[in-house]
Design a protein around this motif. Structure first.
Motif, mmCIF file in Angstrom:
data_model
loop_
_atom_site.group_PDB
_atom_site.id
_atom_site.type_symbol
_atom_site.label_atom_id
_atom_site.label_comp_id
_atom_site.label_asym_id
_atom_site.label_seq_id
_atom_site.Cartn_x
_atom_site.Cartn_y
_atom_site.Cartn_z
ATOM 1 N N SER A 34 0.885 -1.143 -0.110
ATOM 2 C CA SER A 34 -0.054 -0.049 -0.027
ATOM 3 C C SER A 34 0.717 1.074 -0.062
ATOM 4 N N ALA A 35 1.784 1.222 0.875
ATOM 5 C CA ALA A 35 2.873 2.455 0.816
ATOM 6 C C ALA A 35 3.456 2.623 -0.522
ATOM 7 N N LEU A 36 3.745 1.431 -0.918
ATOM 8 C CA LEU A 36 4.563 1.767 -2.376
ATOM 9 C C LEU A 36 3.728 2.198 -3.454
ATOM 10 N N SER A 37 2.456 1.854 -3.346
ATOM 11 C CA SER A 37 1.520 2.525 -4.515
ATOM 12 C C SER A 37 1.203 3.731 -4.121
ATOM 13 N N ARG A 38 1.122 4.177 -2.928
ATOM 14 C CA ARG A 38 0.886 5.556 -2.525
ATOM 15 C C ARG A 38 2.155 6.604 -3.118
ATOM 16 N N GLN A 39 3.217 5.955 -2.733
ATOM 17 C CA GLN A 39 4.419 6.696 -3.071
ATOM 18 C C GLN A 39 4.664 6.769 -4.468
ATOM 19 N N ARG A 40 4.183 5.893 -5.295
ATOM 20 C CA ARG A 40 4.215 5.901 -6.787
ATOM 21 C C ARG A 40 3.153 6.907 -7.321
ATOM 22 N N ARG A 41 2.050 7.012 -6.796
ATOM 23 C CA ARG A 41 1.193 7.964 -7.209
ATOM 24 C C ARG A 41 1.552 9.418 -6.832
ATOM 25 N N GLN A 42 2.211 9.713 -5.561
ATOM 26 C CA GLN A 42 2.760 10.954 -5.327
ATOM 27 C C GLN A 42 4.043 11.296 -6.315
ATOM 28 N N LEU A 43 4.773 10.567 -6.594
ATOM 29 C CA LEU A 43 5.802 10.689 -7.726
ATOM 30 C C LEU A 43 5.056 11.205 -9.001
ATOM 31 N N ALA A 44 4.157 10.438 -9.482
ATOM 32 C CA ALA A 44 3.655 10.686 -10.527
ATOM 33 C C ALA A 44 2.917 12.368 -10.665
ATOM 34 N N ALA A 45 2.649 12.640 -9.509
ATOM 35 C CA ALA A 45 1.933 13.861 -9.662
ATOM 36 C C ALA A 45 2.975 15.102 -9.137
ATOM 37 N N LEU A 46 4.196 14.793 -9.169
ATOM 38 C CA LEU A 46 5.262 15.914 -9.072
ATOM 39 C C LEU A 46 5.604 16.676 -10.266
ATOM 40 N N SER A 47 5.666 18.024 -10.106
ATOM 41 C CA SER A 47 5.987 18.872 -11.156
ATOM 42 C C SER A 47 7.272 18.950 -11.749
ATOM 43 N N ASP A 48 7.654 19.514 -12.927
ATOM 44 C CA ASP A 48 8.721 19.370 -13.641
ATOM 45 C C ASP A 48 9.846 19.792 -12.650
ATOM 46 N N HIS A 49 9.474 21.016 -11.819
ATOM 47 C CA HIS A 49 10.504 21.723 -11.000
ATOM 48 C C HIS A 49 10.919 20.963 -9.787
ATOM 49 N N ALA A 50 9.853 19.985 -9.391
ATOM 50 C CA ALA A 50 10.213 19.090 -8.054
ATOM 51 C C ALA A 50 11.216 17.933 -8.702
ATOM 52 N N LEU A 51 10.712 17.479 -9.830
ATOM 53 C CA LEU A 51 11.552 16.268 -10.282
ATOM 54 C C LEU A 51 12.935 16.806 -10.683
ATOM 55 N N LYS A 52 13.278 18.027 -11.354
ATOM 56 C CA LYS A 52 14.458 18.420 -11.460
ATOM 57 C C LYS A 52 15.237 18.583 -10.047
ATOM 58 N N ASP A 53 14.611 19.057 -9.016
ATOM 59 C CA ASP A 53 15.170 19.367 -7.684
ATOM 60 C C ASP A 53 15.772 18.063 -7.158
ATOM 61 N N ILE A 54 14.889 16.971 -7.346
ATOM 62 C CA ILE A 54 15.404 15.524 -6.763
ATOM 63 C C ILE A 54 16.148 14.648 -7.621
ATOM 64 N N GLY A 55 16.538 15.438 -8.948
ATOM 65 C CA GLY A 55 17.491 14.732 -10.024
ATOM 66 C C GLY A 55 16.676 13.474 -10.545
ATOM 67 N N HIS A 58 11.449 12.414 -16.329
ATOM 68 C CA HIS A 58 10.074 11.824 -16.755
ATOM 69 C C HIS A 58 10.149 10.486 -16.687
ATOM 70 N N ALA A 59 11.216 10.119 -17.509
ATOM 71 C CA ALA A 59 11.617 8.506 -17.745
ATOM 72 C C ALA A 59 11.706 7.819 -16.649
ATOM 73 N N ASP A 60 12.307 8.275 -15.509
ATOM 74 C CA ASP A 60 12.634 7.523 -14.475
ATOM 75 C C ASP A 60 11.185 7.407 -13.614
#
Length: 77
Positions: A34-55, A58-60
């Motif tokens: 359940s935690a993995l599923s929730r974390q993956r949904r949160q990742l999918a919702a991140l903005s381009d700026h947030a993705l860049k900040d964490i390195g 979109h392919a990852d």
């Protein structure tokens, strides 16, 4: 598959355990999934700026969110 073998090994090791220990282990595994599923949904919702900040790219993220719920997350580095 590696993840299926890991899950199978965990449950095979419980065969000689008490029913209560098995129930607790199953509960922990369900919580983990359940935690993995929730974390993956949160990742999918991140903005381009947030993705860049964490390195991450979109392919990852695409690779990660398309994994089955029982599959462990990727490790970087």
């Amino acid at each position: 598959m590696k993840s299926q073998t890991l899950v199978q090994n965990r449950f095979n090791s419980l065969r000689l355990s008490s029913p209560l220990a098995v129930a607790r282990a199953v509960g922990r595994q369900l919580q983990r999934w359940s935690a993995l599923s929730r974390q993956r949904r949160q990742l999918a919702a991140l903005s381009d700026h947030a993705l860049k900040d964490i390195g991450l790219s979109h392919a990852d993220i695409e690779t990660e969110i398309n994994r089955p719920f029982w599959d462990e997350p990727f490790r970087r580095g």
